[in-house]
Design a protein around this motif. Structure first.
Motif, mmCIF file in Angstrom:
data_model
loop_
_atom_site.group_PDB
_atom_site.id
_atom_site.type_symbol
_atom_site.label_atom_id
_atom_site.label_comp_id
_atom_site.label_asym_id
_atom_site.label_seq_id
_atom_site.Cartn_x
_atom_site.Cartn_y
_atom_site.Cartn_z
ATOM 1 N N UNK A 210 0.834 -1.204 0.000
ATOM 2 C CA UNK A 210 0.000 0.000 0.000
ATOM 3 C C UNK A 210 0.866 1.251 0.000
ATOM 4 N N UNK A 211 2.023 1.151 -0.625
ATOM 5 C CA UNK A 211 2.984 2.262 -0.610
ATOM 6 C C UNK A 211 3.544 2.519 -1.996
ATOM 7 N N UNK A 212 3.763 3.796 -2.289
ATOM 8 C CA UNK A 212 4.657 4.141 -3.387
ATOM 9 C C UNK A 212 6.071 3.900 -2.877
ATOM 10 N N UNK A 213 6.865 3.173 -3.645
ATOM 11 C CA UNK A 213 8.168 2.741 -3.155
ATOM 12 C C UNK A 213 9.276 3.401 -3.968
ATOM 13 N N UNK A 214 10.164 4.099 -3.267
ATOM 14 C CA UNK A 214 11.286 4.788 -3.890
ATOM 15 C C UNK A 214 12.561 4.025 -3.546
ATOM 16 N N UNK A 215 13.312 3.643 -4.579
ATOM 17 C CA UNK A 215 14.520 2.835 -4.407
ATOM 18 C C UNK A 215 15.746 3.700 -4.666
ATOM 19 N N UNK A 216 16.731 3.577 -3.789
ATOM 20 C CA UNK A 216 17.982 4.308 -3.982
ATOM 21 C C UNK A 216 19.134 3.439 -3.485
#
Length: 683
Positions: A210-216
Motif C-alpha cells: 500500500x505504498x509508493x516505493x522509492x529505491x535508492x
C-alpha cells in the motif's frame, strides 16, 4: 560536574523472564545496525482480556482479502498519478524522481491525517486466512473486516547496497524486509499461527503493497543493482494487484528510482538524512534507540545521595576519562562481582593519591538466602570504608582482620565516591540503599522514601533486596556513625513495606506515576510517596470501604470496559483521564495511573499526558515514558500506538500548528519492534 552517559553492558537475565513474541515474521537482523538493549529491562506478560462475545472461530478459512473500497483517500498525493514522471522501464513501469520530489512526497505524507482507527483495525493486527485463533478473536465471520483498507497510503524508501548503518534516508528499509527470497513478490506478513495484538514486526512488510516505493543506493552502488531491485518491487506490486485488487485497471501504487545521488540529498535536504555517509546519526531524524538513551541518561543522571557519595549511570570512558569526571572512587555494581574485603579496601585507600580508583560490588537482586555472616560483615565494612573516605574528619577508622588500621591519613581530604551501573539505578540500588541506611542512620523503609522523595532518585530493587536489607537493618544501624552518642529509636515497620515487592511505581512526571495493580492495592505506600489520587484503567482497586473514605470518592477514578485486547479503544477516555491528572497537579499532589501490569493501558494514558503537557511528538513521548518505566518495557499494543498518533494530530491542531508527523506508522512500528526484539529473546 561532568555529565555522564550510559555505557552498555550485557543484558541481565531477570528472575521473571519475558515471554517470547509469537510470530512467523521477524525483522532481519542485518537490516539495521546492531543495538544493545538498555540493561535489566524485561517485557512483562500483558493479559489481553476476554474475546468479544460475538467471536467465533470460523469452520473454514475465509477467502483471500481484497481492497476495502470504503473511506477513499482525499487529495492528490505527490507521487500519484505518476504520469508526469520520467519512465525508466516500461514493463512493469518504473519511474524516476529527484531529491526535491522525494522531499515533497515525504512532507505531503507526514502532513496528511491518518485514517480513523476504525477504518484500519483489526486489519493491521494481521489476519492470515489460516490463523483461526487470530481470525476468531477479531473478525469471526465478518469477512468484510478482512478487506484491505483503501484509505491507507504510504511512501516507502528502500535502500540498495550495504546496510542501514550509513547513507540512510529517513525511514529507509532494506529490500529483504518487504520482498520474498525470489525478489519479485512481497513477503506474507500476517502470522499463520499464534495470537498477538502487538505485531509491530509485520507492519513494514504488511504496508509495503500500500505504498509508493522509492529505491535508492549508496553512491558507490551500481545503478544496475538499484534497477534490479526496483524491477523486483514493481513485479511484486503487479502480482499483488492481480491477487487483491483485480478490478483496478490503474496501478494505485508505483515504483520509483531516485535519480539524485545521496550526497545531493544531504546537501539539498539534510532534514531527510537519518545517518550520513560516514555512518553518523545526524540528529535531524528521531532515532528511538538514541532518544531512549538520552532520556535514560537524563532521568538517571548522577546525583549526590548523601555527603560526597553519588549514584548514576556508568560513564563512557572513551568520551570522558575517569580523571575528568570529578570522582575519586568508582564502584561498579554488576552480577558477577564479589564484596570487597578490608584488605582490598585498604589497598584502594593507599592508592587514592595516585588518581581515581575502581572497585566492584554485587548488583541488586543477587542477594540470596545463602549469604553468610562473613559477607554481611564485608558489606557493613564496605559501607564504613565509603563513609570514612567521604567523611575523613571522623576519628574512627576501620580495621582489617588482623587489627591493622588501613593506610588513610586522618587529615586526608574528603573523597567523592560514585556508585554506578549501566542504567544508573537498577544494579546499584542495593549498595546505594544500604549505604544510605548506614550513613544517615535510618531504617530501610525511611531510606526507600528519602532516596525517592528527597533525593529524587529513581531506583529499582528486588524482593530479595527488601528481605535482605530488613534482616541486616539492626546491624547496619548499630554500626552507623549517626548512632554514636545516641540511641536510635526503634520505629515500627510500616505496613506498606511487607506488601511491597521491592519496586516503587515509576515517577514519569513529578505529579504522575505509572504502576501496576499491586502498587494501587498498597494505598499506604502511595500516601507515603505523596500520591493522593488513583486513576484505574480497566482494573479496579481492591480497597476496603474505609480506605475509599480516607481518599475521598473524587480522588479515585475508574475507566471501565477497556481490556488490553486490541479492540477496545482508549482515545475517547484521554480528555477525562488527563483532566483528572491535571486536577491533582493543580492541587500539588501526584496521581498514580495503573492498569494490571502497568505497561499498556496505563502507559498509553501517561504517554498522552506527556505529549499534551510537554508538547512532544509521539516518538519522543514514547521514549520519555519508556525510559522512566523502571525495569520493564512499556507495551501499548498496535491500536493504542495508532490512537496516540491520532492524538498527536489533535494536540498539534490545539496548538494551531499544521499536522506533521516525525515518523510514519510503518517506521514507528518497525522501530518499536527492533527495540523490543533483544528482550523477547531472553529466557
Amino acid at each position: 560536574m561532568a555529565t555522564v552517559v550510559v555505557q552498555q553492558h550485557p543484558v541481565r537475565h531477570s528472575s521473571s523472564p519475558p515471554p517470547a513474541i509469537s510470530s512467523s515474521f521477524s525483522l532481519s537482523a542485518d537490516s539495521t545496525p546492531s543495538q544493545p538493549p538498555v540493561p535489566n529491562k524485561h517485557i512483562p506478560v500483558c493479559p489481553t482480556g476476554p474475546a468479544p462475545p460475538s467471536s467465533k472461530i470460523p469452520a473454514t478459512p475465509p477467502a483471500s482479502p481484497t481492497l476495502r473500497h470504503a473511506a477513499p483517500l482525499h487529495g492528490r498525493p505527490v507521487l500519484f498519478p505518476p504520469d508526469d514522471f520520467p519512465i525508466v522501464c516500461d514493463d512493469p513501469p518504473i519511474y524516476s524522481v529527484d531529491a526535491d520530489t522525494l522531499a515533497s512526497a515525504m512532507e505531503e505524507r507526514a502532513s496528511r491525517p491518518l485514517p480513523d482507527p476504525k477504518h484500519v483495525f483489526p486489519w493491521l493486527h494481521g489476519l492470515h486466512p489460516e490463523n483461526h485463533i487470530q481470525l476468531g478473536f477479531f473478525v469471526s465471520r465478518r469477512r468484510s473486516l478482512r478487506r484491505v483498507p483503501r484509505c491507507l497510503r504510504f511512501t516507502a524508501i528502500v535502500k540498495v547496497g550495504g546496510n542501514l548503518s550509513k547513507s540512510r534516508i529517513k525511514g529507509a528499509i532494506a529490500p529483504q524486509e518487504i520482498l520474498s527470497k525470489s525478489g519479485t513478490s512481497f513477503l506474507e506478513a500476517d502470522p499463520p499461527e499464534g495470537f498477538s495484538v502487538r505485531n509491530f514486526q509485520i507492519q513494514t512488510a504488511k504496508l509495503a503493497p500500500l505504498s509508493d516505493i522509492v529505491v535508492y543506493g549508496e553512491d558507490d552502488v551500481d545503478q544496475k543493482e538499484v534497477l534490479q531491485v526496483a524491477n523486483g518491487i514493481a513485479n511484486a506490486q503487479k502480482e499483488w494487484r492481480k491477487n487483491f485488487d483485480p478490478g483496478q485497471d490503474v496501478s494505485l501504487f508505483n515504483t520509483f528510482v531516485l535519480e539524485s545521488t545521496f550526497r545531493e540529498i544531504e546537501d539539498k535536504h539534510p532534514e531527510l538524512i537519518a545517518v550520513n555517509c560516514q555512518g553518523q546519526l545526524t540528529g535531524r531524524v528521531v532515532d528511538f534507540f538514541h532518544w531512549e538513551r538520552l532520556e535514560m541518561c537524563h532521568m538517571a543522571e548522577a546525583s549526590e545521595i548523601t555527603t560526597n557519595v553519588w549514584q548514576g549511570p556508568t560513564p563512557d570512558v572513551n568520551e570522558h576519562p575517569l580523571e575528568d569526571l570529578g570522582f575519586d572512587v568508582f564502584i561498579e555494581t554488576h552480577d558477577v562481582a564479589s564484596i570487597p574485603n578490608l584488605r582490598y579496601l585498604s589497598k584502594i585507600s593507599a592508592q587514592l593519591e595516585d588518581g581515581p580508583q575502581r572497585l566492584e560490588f554485587p548488583s541488586s537482586g543477587s542477594v540470596l538466602a545463602s549469604w553468610n555472616q562473613v559477607e554481611v560483615y564485608d558489606l557493613i565494612d564496605t559501607c564504613r570504608w565509603i563513609y570514612h573516605i567521604a567523611n575523613p574528619e571522623e576519628p574512627e577508622q576501620p580495621t582489617d582482620a588482623d587489627g591493622d588500621i588501613p593506610m588513610v591519613s586522618l587529615t586526608s581530604k574528603p573523597r567523592k565516591v560514585f556508585i554506578h551501573c549501566g542504567d544508573g539505578y537498577t544494579e546499584s540500588s542495593l549498595l546505594a540503599i544500604a549505604y544510605f541506611m548506614f550513613a544517615e542512620g535510618v531504617p530501610v523503609h525511611e531510606a526507600w522514601l528519602r532516596l525517592h522523595c528527597e533525593k529524587k532518585r529513581n531506583f529499582f530493587a528486588y524482593p530479595s533486596d527488601v528481605a535482605f536489607l530488613t534482616s541486616i537493618q539492626s546491624r547496619l544501624l548499630l554500626e552507623s556513625p549517626a548512632a554514636r552518642g545516641r540511641s536510635i529509636p526503634k520505629t515500627p515497620e510500616p505496613s506498606w513495606l511487607s506488601r511491597m515487592d521491592g519496586s516503587l511505581p515509576s515517577r514519569i512526571l513529578p505529579y504522575m506515576y505509572l504502576g501496576n495493580l499491586n502498587h494501587a492495592n498498597n494505598p499506604e505506600l502511595l500516601r507515603a510517596l505523596g500520591i493522593r489520587r488513583v486513576l484505574s484503567i480497566g482494573e479496579p482497586v481492591s480497597w476496603p470501604p474505609s480506605e475509599f473514605e480516607k481518599w475521598g470518592l473524587d480522588s479515585v477514578m475508574m475507566v471501565n470496559e477497556v481490556q488490553d485486547n486490541g479492540i477496545d479503544p482508549l482515545t475517547q477516555e484521554f480528555d477525562r483521564c488527563l483532566k483528572f491528572i491535571e486536577k491533582g497537579k493543580k492541587d500539588g499532589t501526584a496521581t498514580l495511573v495503573h492498569c494490571r501490569v502497568g505497561v499498556s493501558r496505563s502507559a498509553t494514558i501517561c504517554i498522552a499526558e506527556v505529549m499534551a503537557c510537554k508538547g512532544l511528538s509521539f516518538p519522543r513521548a514514547y521514549c520519555f515514558v519508556r525510559a522512566r518505566r523502571l525495569n520493564v518495557i512499556i507495551q501499548p499494543h498496535l491500536r493504542f500506538v495508532y490512537e496516540l498518533l491520532k492524538w498527536d494530530e489533535l494536540q498539534q491542531q490545539k496548538r494551531n500548528e499544521p499536522i506533521h508527523r516525525d515518523l510514519e506508522w510503518p517506521t514507528i512500528a518497525r522501530e518499536i519492534a527492533l527495540m523490543n526484539k533483544p528482550y523477547s529473546k531472553q529466557q
